[in-house]
Enzyme design. Structure first.
Site, PDB file in Angstrom:
ATOM      1  N   HIS A 140       0.913  -1.244   0.030  1.00 17.81           N
ATOM      2  CA  HIS A 140       0.077   0.111  -0.002  1.00 17.81           C
ATOM      3  C   HIS A 140       0.828   1.343   0.167  1.00 17.81           C
ATOM      4  O   HIS A 140       0.694   2.225  -0.686  1.00 17.81           O
ATOM      5  CB  HIS A 140      -0.864  -0.028   1.247  1.00 17.81           C
ATOM      6  CG  HIS A 140      -1.754   1.201   1.313  1.00 17.81           C
ATOM      7  ND1 HIS A 140      -2.934   1.299   1.212  1.00 17.81           N
ATOM      8  CD2 HIS A 140      -1.471   2.405   2.074  1.00 17.81           C
ATOM      9  CE1 HIS A 140      -3.465   2.435   1.344  1.00 17.81           C
ATOM     10  NE2 HIS A 140      -2.325   3.245   2.017  1.00 17.81           N
ATOM     11  N   GLU A 141       1.851   1.394   0.831  1.00 16.93           N
ATOM     12  CA  GLU A 141       2.766   2.451   0.965  1.00 16.93           C
ATOM     13  C   GLU A 141       3.783   2.618  -0.304  1.00 16.93           C
ATOM     14  O   GLU A 141       3.906   3.649  -0.829  1.00 16.93           O
ATOM     15  CB  GLU A 141       3.472   2.210   2.137  1.00 16.93           C
ATOM     16  CG  GLU A 141       2.868   2.399   3.532  1.00 16.93           C
ATOM     17  CD  GLU A 141       1.848   3.285   3.731  1.00 16.93           C
ATOM     18  OE1 GLU A 141       2.173   4.652   2.889  1.00 16.93           O
ATOM     19  OE2 GLU A 141       0.770   3.199   4.382  1.00 16.93           O
ATOM     20  N   HIS A 144       1.525   4.283  -2.995  1.00 20.94           N
ATOM     21  CA  HIS A 144       1.697   5.706  -2.748  1.00 20.94           C
ATOM     22  C   HIS A 144       2.572   6.433  -3.343  1.00 20.94           C
ATOM     23  O   HIS A 144       2.625   7.463  -4.055  1.00 20.94           O
ATOM     24  CB  HIS A 144       1.770   5.973  -1.163  1.00 20.94           C
ATOM     25  CG  HIS A 144       0.090   5.936  -0.533  1.00 20.94           C
ATOM     26  ND1 HIS A 144      -0.712   6.611  -1.109  1.00 20.94           N
ATOM     27  CD2 HIS A 144      -0.276   5.353   0.664  1.00 20.94           C
ATOM     28  CE1 HIS A 144      -1.680   6.598  -0.303  1.00 20.94           C
ATOM     29  NE2 HIS A 144      -1.544   5.871   0.547  1.00 20.94           N
ATOM     30  N   GLU A 218      -6.432   6.798  -1.416  1.00 22.61           N
ATOM     31  CA  GLU A 218      -6.495   5.671  -0.450  1.00 22.61           C
ATOM     32  C   GLU A 218      -7.079   4.241  -1.151  1.00 22.61           C
ATOM     33  O   GLU A 218      -6.369   3.232  -1.181  1.00 22.61           O
ATOM     34  CB  GLU A 218      -7.113   5.779   1.073  1.00 22.61           C
ATOM     35  CG  GLU A 218      -6.426   6.698   1.879  1.00 22.61           C
ATOM     36  CD  GLU A 218      -4.883   6.132   1.938  1.00 22.61           C
ATOM     37  OE1 GLU A 218      -4.767   5.133   2.419  1.00 22.61           O
ATOM     38  OE2 GLU A 218      -4.046   7.300   2.009  1.00 22.61           O
TER      39      GLU A 218
END
Length: 289
Positions: A140-141, A144, A218
């Site tokens: 997930h990071e 980003h 997100e």
């Protein structure tokens, strides 16, 4: 990167066009606005771009995170290997990997350059998540970073800041002229009070827009985590957050880039940087069907 620059340019042109329309409707001489526009651009983008350029240093300082230079244990080795593998998959440079002390399950990514970013995890995450769940959080990071979310958010904030500064002063001048009958250009104390109130009001709406965009970000990062680690792992990680969440202790400067951003009801939801976990899980499950 080119797409974001084009979007940034288009958005700024739209802001200037809108400002010109507003000035025309309010009878403001555009030649008097050149100085205001320059000031607004400097103030509007100055803070957000400086914060972006200093984001890694600020994050390390405010969280007390320490960067893993040489792994001291198998857990740190696994962290480095996982981040390196995921970074290679999405085609970005190896980020710095850090750990910070914190009881909550959380992680964040930051940095002005997708090839020189920082990914940090809390000790609470390492203690309470399985490797599969932690792998999804790291994905997930990394998503980003790969999506350039930090740069995009800084540009959006700069555009909105500029809009707030210009609109507050244009509308404030119009209201001051109506109240005082002074159309000669001189400004009294009331004008500055009106501008302050308008900046607070428009700034509130700008924050709502920024947080709405952050929540869209997100969902996209969750999809990235599902791609890098597996959809079931990403769902399991979010479910774990729902069980062990608690209030985020991340500093405000990096909270928007954490895996978890807190909870809220009613109007407070408009000011949250993250969607409810239930909505994120539902979106992942729907995409799987």
């Amino acid at each position: 990167m080119l797409t974001r620059i084009v979007l940034f340019a288009i958005t700024n042109i739209a802001v200037l066009i809108l400002a010109s329309i507003v000035m025309s409707l309010l009878g403001v001489n555009p030649t008097q606005m050149s100085g205001l526009l320059v000031m607004a651009l400097i103030l509007g983008f100055g803070g957000s771009l400086i914060s972006l350029l200093m984001s890694k240093a600020i994050a390390k300082h405010t969280t007390g995170a320490y960067v893993i230079e040489q792994p001291r244990n198998p857990s740190q080795r696994w962290l480095l290997d996982t981040v390196r593998r995921q970074a290679e998959i999405v085609g970005i440079g190896m980020p710095e990997v850090a750990i910070y002390e914190g009881p909550e399950i959380n992680a964040f990514a930051t940095g002005a350059d997708r090839n020189n970013a920082l990914v940090a995890v809390s000790t609470g995450l390492l203690q309470n998540m399985s490797q599969d769940e932690a792998e999804a959080v790291l994905g997930h990071e990394i998503a980003h970073v790969a999506n350039g979310d930090m740069v995009t958010m800084a540009l959006l904030q700069g555009v909105l800041n500029t809009f707030v500064i210009v609109l507050a002063r244009v509308v404030g001048g119009f209201i001051d002229s109506l109240l005082s009958g002074n159309r000669g250009g001189g400004r009294g104390v009331a004008y500055y009070g009106i501008v302050l109130v308008l900046e607070l009001l428009f700034g509130l709406f700008a924050t709502i827009i920024t947080m709405w965009f952050s929540r869209r970000r997100e969902f996209r990062a969750d999809e990235g985590g599902a791609y890098l680690a597996g959809r079931n792992k990403m769902i399991a990680a979010l479910e774990r957050l729902g069980i062990n969440h608690g209030q985020s202790t991340l500093p405000t400067q990096v909270q928007a880039f954490g895996i978890y951003g807190g909870i809220g009801e009613g109007l407070r939801k408009l000011f949250l940087s993250h969607p409810p976990l239930s909505e994120r899980i539902a979106a992942l499950r729907m995409a799987r069907e």
